[in-house]
Write a protein that holds these residues in place. Structure first.
Motif, PDB file in Angstrom:
ATOM      1  N   GLU A 152     -16.817  -2.075  77.734  1.00 18.56           N
ATOM      2  CA  GLU A 152     -15.678  -2.767  77.119  1.00 18.56           C
ATOM      3  C   GLU A 152     -15.769  -2.674  75.586  1.00 18.56           C
ATOM      4  O   GLU A 152     -16.666  -3.249  74.956  1.00 18.56           O
ATOM      5  CB  GLU A 152     -15.576  -4.250  77.550  1.00 18.56           C
ATOM      6  CG  GLU A 152     -15.112  -4.422  78.978  1.00 18.56           C
ATOM      7  CD  GLU A 152     -13.664  -3.977  79.189  1.00 18.56           C
ATOM      8  OE1 GLU A 152     -12.785  -4.368  78.403  1.00 18.56           O
ATOM      9  OE2 GLU A 152     -13.416  -3.218  80.138  1.00 18.56           O
ATOM     10  N   SER A 153     -14.766  -1.982  75.029  1.00 15.62           N
ATOM     11  CA  SER A 153     -14.835  -1.628  73.607  1.00 15.62           C
ATOM     12  C   SER A 153     -15.056  -2.819  72.664  1.00 15.62           C
ATOM     13  O   SER A 153     -15.866  -2.737  71.735  1.00 15.62           O
ATOM     14  CB  SER A 153     -13.581  -0.867  73.200  1.00 15.62           C
ATOM     15  OG  SER A 153     -12.427  -1.654  73.399  1.00 15.62           O
ATOM     16  N   MET A 158      -4.507   6.777  77.919  1.00 17.55           N
ATOM     17  CA  MET A 158      -5.195   6.948  76.655  1.00 17.55           C
ATOM     18  C   MET A 158      -6.678   7.182  76.854  1.00 17.55           C
ATOM     19  O   MET A 158      -7.394   6.312  77.234  1.00 17.55           O
ATOM     20  CB  MET A 158      -4.964   5.761  75.757  1.00 17.55           C
ATOM     21  CG  MET A 158      -3.500   5.605  75.462  1.00 17.55           C
ATOM     22  SD  MET A 158      -3.243   4.099  74.577  1.00 17.55           S
ATOM     23  CE  MET A 158      -1.548   3.802  74.904  1.00 17.55           C
ATOM     24  N   LYS A 169     -14.929  12.096  87.363  1.00 12.50           N
ATOM     25  CA  LYS A 169     -15.868  11.238  86.617  1.00 12.50           C
ATOM     26  C   LYS A 169     -17.318  11.566  86.948  1.00 12.50           C
ATOM     27  O   LYS A 169     -17.663  11.806  88.112  1.00 12.50           O
ATOM     28  CB  LYS A 169     -15.561   9.773  86.906  1.00 12.50           C
ATOM     29  CG  LYS A 169     -14.220   9.372  86.312  1.00 12.50           C
ATOM     30  CD  LYS A 169     -13.880   7.947  86.595  1.00 12.50           C
ATOM     31  CE  LYS A 169     -12.496   7.659  86.019  1.00 12.50           C
ATOM     32  NZ  LYS A 169     -11.943   6.401  86.482  1.00 12.50           N
TER      33      LYS A 169
HETATM   34  N1  LIG Z   1     -10.615  -2.629  78.278  1.00 13.41           N
HETATM   35  C1  LIG Z   1     -11.289  -1.360  78.212  1.00 13.41           C
HETATM   36  C2  LIG Z   1     -10.268  -0.258  78.425  1.00 13.41           C
HETATM   37  C3  LIG Z   1     -10.923   1.099  78.591  1.00 13.41           C
HETATM   38  C4  LIG Z   1      -9.935   2.147  79.112  1.00 13.41           C
HETATM   39  O1  LIG Z   1      -8.774   1.850  79.461  1.00 13.41           O
HETATM   40  N2  LIG Z   1     -10.417   3.400  79.154  1.00 13.41           N
HETATM   41  C5  LIG Z   1      -9.603   4.482  79.679  1.00 13.41           C
HETATM   42  C6  LIG Z   1      -9.493   5.587  78.669  1.00 13.41           C
HETATM   43  S1  LIG Z   1      -8.569   4.987  77.300  1.00 13.41           S
HETATM   44  C7  LIG Z   1     -10.277   5.114  80.894  1.00 13.41           C
HETATM   45  O2  LIG Z   1     -11.475   5.292  80.916  1.00 13.41           O
HETATM   46  N3  LIG Z   1      -9.460   5.466  81.887  1.00 13.41           N
HETATM   47  C8  LIG Z   1      -9.926   6.091  83.078  1.00 13.41           C
HETATM   48  C9  LIG Z   1      -9.542   5.324  84.311  1.00 13.41           C
HETATM   49  O3  LIG Z   1      -9.039   4.195  84.194  1.00 13.41           O
HETATM   50  O4  LIG Z   1      -9.737   5.842  85.396  1.00 13.41           O
HETATM   51  C10 LIG Z   1     -12.027  -1.247  76.870  1.00 13.41           C
HETATM   52  O5  LIG Z   1     -11.642  -1.945  75.923  1.00 13.41           O
HETATM   53  O6  LIG Z   1     -13.023  -0.504  76.782  1.00 13.41           O
END
Ligand SMILES: N[C@@H](CCC(=O)N[C@@H](CS)C(=O)NCC(=O)O)C(=O)O
Length: 223
Positions: A65-66, A223, A39
């Protein structure tokens, strides 16, 4: 510091929501695709609580947060493009309720379909179908969840458009056969440029699901 940047990841359904919302509003932005294994300082610094994409950086200020980002876009550019959230407070609460349901139920079930085996996988598949049927009932006979217009709830769910293929592939089942009105709705949404350009090729989600499966159920990177 001025301008709009999106910390993005191609197959992320959450980032896809933001790409659709920005495209619908016609907001120009710099797309900064992130490496989720290594990251960047920018990602960690912009979202120190969750260290996840998507992050929208507007004039140097990060928004995370989307679902919150989509609402921010709606409120920040009210005169550009369509309005995503309904004006009526009750309808707005309804849209927010079902968007929350998508994150709690559709996303979580999808994770289980991809990452678990045997009985757990079978249970997740059944749950996915019943959750999707609830959404189909909510859609009713309208062209979009927002009624005549594509809106907040449409953005929240169509972001999984390519992932439905991966869930079906991983579960060897068909969500769309069980929910024909959802299939029609998916196809209607895909006719929109903002949606078709934001959704990745289903092959990419199927491939990414395979990668997630290999990592096993301990991994929370999905995802
Ligand atoms: N609740 C968050 C979920 C975001 C999320 O899960 N992002 C994932 C990619 S789909 C991520 O960045 N994963 C990397 C990690 O958790 O380390 C939203 O709605 O933005």
């Amino acid at each position: 510091m001025e301008g709009v940047k999106l910390l993005d990841f191609l197959v992320s359904p959450f980032a896809i929501r933001v790409r659709i919302a920005l495209a619908e509003k016609g907001v120009e932005y710099e797309n900064m695709v992130q490496d989720l294994e290594e990251k960047s300082e920018l990602l960690v610094g912009s979202n120190p609580i969750y260290e996840q994409v998507p992050v929208l950086i507007h004039d140097g200020k990060p928004i995370c947060e989307s679902l919150i980002i989509v609402q921010y876009i709606d409120e920040t550019w009210p005169d550009k493009g369509p309005t995503f959230l309904p004006k009526d407070p009750y309808q707005r609460a309804h849209a927010r309720f079902w968007a929350d349901f998508i994150d709690k139920k559709i996303y979580v079930c999808g994770q289980k379909i991809v990452k678990t085996k045997g009985e757990d996988k079978e249970k997740a598949k059944e749950e996915m179908i019943s959750n999707m049927k609830l959404l189909e009932k909510t859609l009713g006979n309208e062209p979009f969840f927002g009624g005549e217009a594509f809106g907040y709830l449409d953005i929240s769910l169509i972001s999984f458009g390519s992932w439905f293929h991966a869930f079906e592939f991983e579960g060897s089942f068909s969500i769309m056969d069980a929910c024909p009105k959802i299939l029609e709705w998916v196809n209607r949404c895909k006719e929109m440029k903002s949606v078709s350009e934001a959704l990745p090729d289903p092959k990419a989600t199927i491939e990414y699901a395979g990668f997630l499966k290999q990592r096993g159920s301990g991994s929370n990177r999905i995802m």
